[in-house]
Design a protein around this motif. Structure first.
Motif, PDB file in Angstrom:
ATOM      1  N   GLN A   1       0.822  -1.218   0.000  1.00 25.13           N
ATOM      2  CA  GLN A   1       0.000   0.000   0.000  1.00 25.13           C
ATOM      3  C   GLN A   1       0.855   1.268   0.000  1.00 25.13           C
ATOM      4  N   TRP A   2       1.826   1.304   0.895  1.00 29.73           N
ATOM      5  CA  TRP A   2       2.671   2.491   1.010  1.00 29.73           C
ATOM      6  C   TRP A   2       3.497   2.696  -0.258  1.00 29.73           C
ATOM      7  N   GLY A   3       3.996   1.594  -0.840  1.00 32.31           N
ATOM      8  CA  GLY A   3       4.772   1.707  -2.071  1.00 32.31           C
ATOM      9  C   GLY A   3       3.948   2.236  -3.222  1.00 32.31           C
ATOM     10  N   MET A   4       2.698   1.769  -3.352  1.00 26.22           N
ATOM     11  CA  MET A   4       1.828   2.289  -4.408  1.00 26.22           C
ATOM     12  C   MET A   4       1.587   3.784  -4.243  1.00 26.22           C
ATOM     13  N   LEU A   5       1.368   4.191  -2.996  1.00 29.00           N
ATOM     14  CA  LEU A   5       1.099   5.609  -2.746  1.00 29.00           C
ATOM     15  C   LEU A   5       2.303   6.483  -3.078  1.00 29.00           C
ATOM     16  N   VAL A   6       3.456   6.110  -2.558  1.00 28.87           N
ATOM     17  CA  VAL A   6       4.650   6.933  -2.786  1.00 28.87           C
ATOM     18  C   VAL A   6       5.019   6.944  -4.271  1.00 28.87           C
ATOM     19  N   ASN A   7       4.997   5.764  -4.904  1.00 28.27           N
ATOM     20  CA  ASN A   7       5.290   5.707  -6.332  1.00 28.27           C
ATOM     21  C   ASN A   7       4.252   6.492  -7.127  1.00 28.27           C
ATOM     22  N   GLY A   8       2.988   6.414  -6.698  1.00 22.87           N
ATOM     23  CA  GLY A   8       1.935   7.157  -7.389  1.00 22.87           C
ATOM     24  C   GLY A   8       2.135   8.654  -7.313  1.00 22.87           C
ATOM     25  N   PHE A   9       2.639   9.160  -6.183  1.00 23.16           N
ATOM     26  CA  PHE A   9       2.864  10.593  -6.049  1.00 23.16           C
ATOM     27  C   PHE A   9       3.933  11.094  -7.020  1.00 23.16           C
TER      28      PHE A   9
ATOM     29  N   HIS B   1       4.022  10.011 -10.026  1.00 22.75           N
ATOM     30  CA  HIS B   1       3.429   9.889 -11.363  1.00 22.75           C
ATOM     31  C   HIS B   1       1.989  10.400 -11.377  1.00 22.75           C
ATOM     32  N   LEU B   2       1.729  11.448 -10.609  1.00 29.18           N
ATOM     33  CA  LEU B   2       0.378  11.995 -10.574  1.00 29.18           C
ATOM     34  C   LEU B   2      -0.005  12.595 -11.923  1.00 29.18           C
ATOM     35  N   LYS B   3      -1.242  12.346 -12.327  1.00 34.24           N
ATOM     36  CA  LYS B   3      -1.784  12.929 -13.543  1.00 34.24           C
ATOM     37  C   LYS B   3      -3.202  13.382 -13.233  1.00 34.24           C
ATOM     38  N   ASP B   4      -3.444  14.667 -13.344  1.00 32.46           N
ATOM     39  CA  ASP B   4      -4.735  15.238 -12.956  1.00 32.46           C
ATOM     40  C   ASP B   4      -5.052  14.923 -11.496  1.00 32.46           C
ATOM     41  N   ALA B   5      -4.015  15.034 -10.665  1.00 35.07           N
ATOM     42  CA  ALA B   5      -4.133  14.839  -9.220  1.00 35.07           C
ATOM     43  C   ALA B   5      -4.510  13.419  -8.834  1.00 35.07           C
ATOM     44  N   LYS B   6      -4.350  12.455  -9.746  1.00 34.22           N
ATOM     45  CA  LYS B   6      -4.646  11.048  -9.469  1.00 34.22           C
ATOM     46  C   LYS B   6      -3.526  10.188 -10.035  1.00 34.22           C
ATOM     47  N   PHE B   7      -3.386   8.983  -9.486  1.00 31.46           N
ATOM     48  CA  PHE B   7      -2.506   8.003 -10.102  1.00 31.46           C
ATOM     49  C   PHE B   7      -3.297   6.724 -10.343  1.00 31.46           C
ATOM     50  N   SER B   8      -2.922   6.019 -11.415  1.00 31.09           N
ATOM     51  CA  SER B   8      -3.665   4.832 -11.841  1.00 31.09           C
ATOM     52  C   SER B   8      -3.015   3.567 -11.301  1.00 31.09           C
TER      53      SER B   8
END
Length: 503
Positions: A124-132, A134-141
């Motif tokens: 969970q934490w890895g997805m969040l940090v990695n997602g930050f 690669h944010l696109k329109d304030a979201k990550f996929s």
């Protein structure tokens, strides 16, 4: 506040407030409160920033519109070719790493249990940090590749955990994960997206980083005398359980190295890893017999047989030839056994504790992989790779006008390098490979030292030396559990008299 609510739950205990048992119970309650708070935070962050990738979004595909993408029409598994390899890597993380760490005779519950805890948190934490990043329109996929990348992050933290195995409390494991992942993701981002280094199997960004982060943290955490503990040993049954972990890792390692590759690169990564592992295993057995006067040492076989998967990781998708993969495996097996037989003893003498020997399985073979990446990058050419060169080394693609995509034709069709390449030469690419390896080592050591000092904070309930390598500090254990079979009171080194007495 939750910790305060937890205090009355242990009021019935007969211990005095300052006793060791009361402190242990309160520490466990503190862990429960922190773990629940973290999970609540993750739920809030996922709600705010995460979304399904278009492949999983019913608003774009499937029943909502009645449309399927061409790749999904007529296929039995619409998840694509990455899902089977994701399953393999998932087994490696939860079963392979977990059981490999069960070699400690009195620490099996913690080895498997804390491995599972760390993995579930880091996913969970890895997805969040990695997602930050690669944010696109304030979201990550989130897609299957994102799940696979999260498992890679788990591997890095579990490697670091292995260096300190037996000496961390559950609360310290949470803190280790929280601190290490941002440093891991930042280093990987710079290496992959700024330096544009090739490291398909993660030998630099996962294995080297995880190993030396853990060893540096262990050094900062270690006090004089911490290495003198009579429970730091294996048993016949525990070594057998650890060998189960070795088998799982050995079988699925080709998926680890090939999981993020595509096309012919994925095929080469599987073949190269398979051959490297096979050669590494033969040489590891031979080297173990030579170093141990004709007998095999179980710790060598449990670990050094896997070093071929690490050593070939960076170049797994490159044109190293089948015989090259075999040579790499041979070098890795010899290097790893030498590490366990010689270098590990010197590190321990210098009070650098490495419980699982991650330097020998992940660190040194990972450094070998990084050096091989420099060599093979410097010799890569269009004659060997064709246009596939730009798939492995996108920075070597020509610079395009106005940052437009550079398109090139391969057997499967037309591919592109978004934003164009950097027009690098082979030598320039090799230099960036070296820079990525150097940066990884620097981030790992500095980040590990910082984390080790944080883990020493009294608020995190550090484990005392007499409780190292013991499950009963954190688990309910069976009545036949005895973590002090040799040393009399406490877990202490044997003296000569005790060593002579039969158990």
């Amino acid at each position: 506040l939750p910790v305060q609510f937890c205090k009355p739950a242990f009021a019935f205990l007969p211990q005095s407030p300052g006793s060791a048992a009361a402190t242990m119970e309160f520490g466990n309650a503190k862990f429960g409160a922190v773990a629940l708070a973290l999970q609540a935070l993750f739920v809030a962050l996922f709600a705010a920033f995460a979304k399904y990738d278009e492949q999983a979004d019913a608003g774009l595909w499937g029943n909502a519109t009645g449309r399927l993408r061409p790749a999904e029409v007529g296929t039995e598994n619409s998840l694509g070719p990455n899902y089977p390899m994701f399953q393999d890597v998932h087994v490696m993380i939860f079963a392979g790493f977990g059981f490999l760490m069960t070699f400690l005779k009195w620490y099996g519950f913690c080895s498997v249990g804390l491995n599972m805890l760390i993995s579930a948190l880091v996913i969970q934490w890895g997805m969040l940090v990695n997602g930050f990043f690669h944010l696109k329109d304030a979201k990550f996929s989130i897609d299957i590749q994102g799940l696979l990348a999260a498992d890679f992050a788990c591997a890095a933290v579990l490697i670091s955990f292995g260096a300190m195995l037996g000496r961390l409390s559950p609360l310290q494991c949470l803190v280790l994960s929280l601190v290490e992942i941002p440093i891991f993701v930042a280093n990987e981002y710079v290496g992959l997206y700024i330096f544009k280094a090739a490291d398909m199997g993660g030998s630099m960004f996962v294995h080297v980083f995880g190993a030396y982060f853990g060893i540096a943290a262990s050094k900062a955490l270690t006090a004089p005398g911490d290495g003198k503990n009579s429970n730091d040993h294996s048993g016949y049954s525990s070594d057998l359980f650890a060998m189960i972990g070795t088998i799982f890792l050995w079988l699925y390692w080709p998926s680890f190295n090939a999981g993020l590759a595509s096309g012919d690169d994925k095929h080469r990564a599987v073949i190269n890893t398979y051959l490297s592992l096979a050669a590494c295993t033969v040489v590891a057995y031979a080297a173990s017999a030579l170093f141990e006067k004709g007998k095999f040492e179980m710790s060598h076989i449990q670990n050094a047989t896997l070093a071929g998967g690490v050593a070939v990781g960076t170049v797994a998708d490159m044109m190293i030839r089948p015989y090259g993969a075999l040579i790499i495996g041979c070098l890795a097996g010899l290097l790893s056994v030498f590490g366990y037989a010689v270098i590990a003893k010197k590190l321990r003498a210098a009070n650098i504790l490495d419980t699982c020997g991650v330097n020998n399985l992940h660190g040194m073979p990972g450094l070998l992989a990084g050096l091989l990446g420099i060599i093979y990058s410097a010799s890569a050419s269009l004659d060997d790779y064709g246009n596939g060169l730009y798939q492995i080394f996108p920075a070597r693609a020509p610079v395009t006008a106005n940052g437009s995509a550079f398109e090139y034709v391969v057997k499967d069709g037309t591919l592109s390098v978004e934003g164009g390449g950097a027009g690098r030469s082979a030598g320039s690419q090799a230099a960036f490979q070296a820079a990525a390896l150097g940066l990884t080592l620097l981030c790992a050591v500095l980040g590990g030292l910082l984390t080790g000092f944080i883990l020493r904070l009294p608020i995190l309930d550090p484990v005392r030396m007499e409780n190292f390598f013991q499950d009963d500090r954190f688990w309910h254990v069976p009545s036949n559990y005895d973590a002090r079979p040799f040393g009399g009171e406490g877990s202490v080194p044997l003296n000569d008299k005790e060593a002579e007495e039969p158990v």
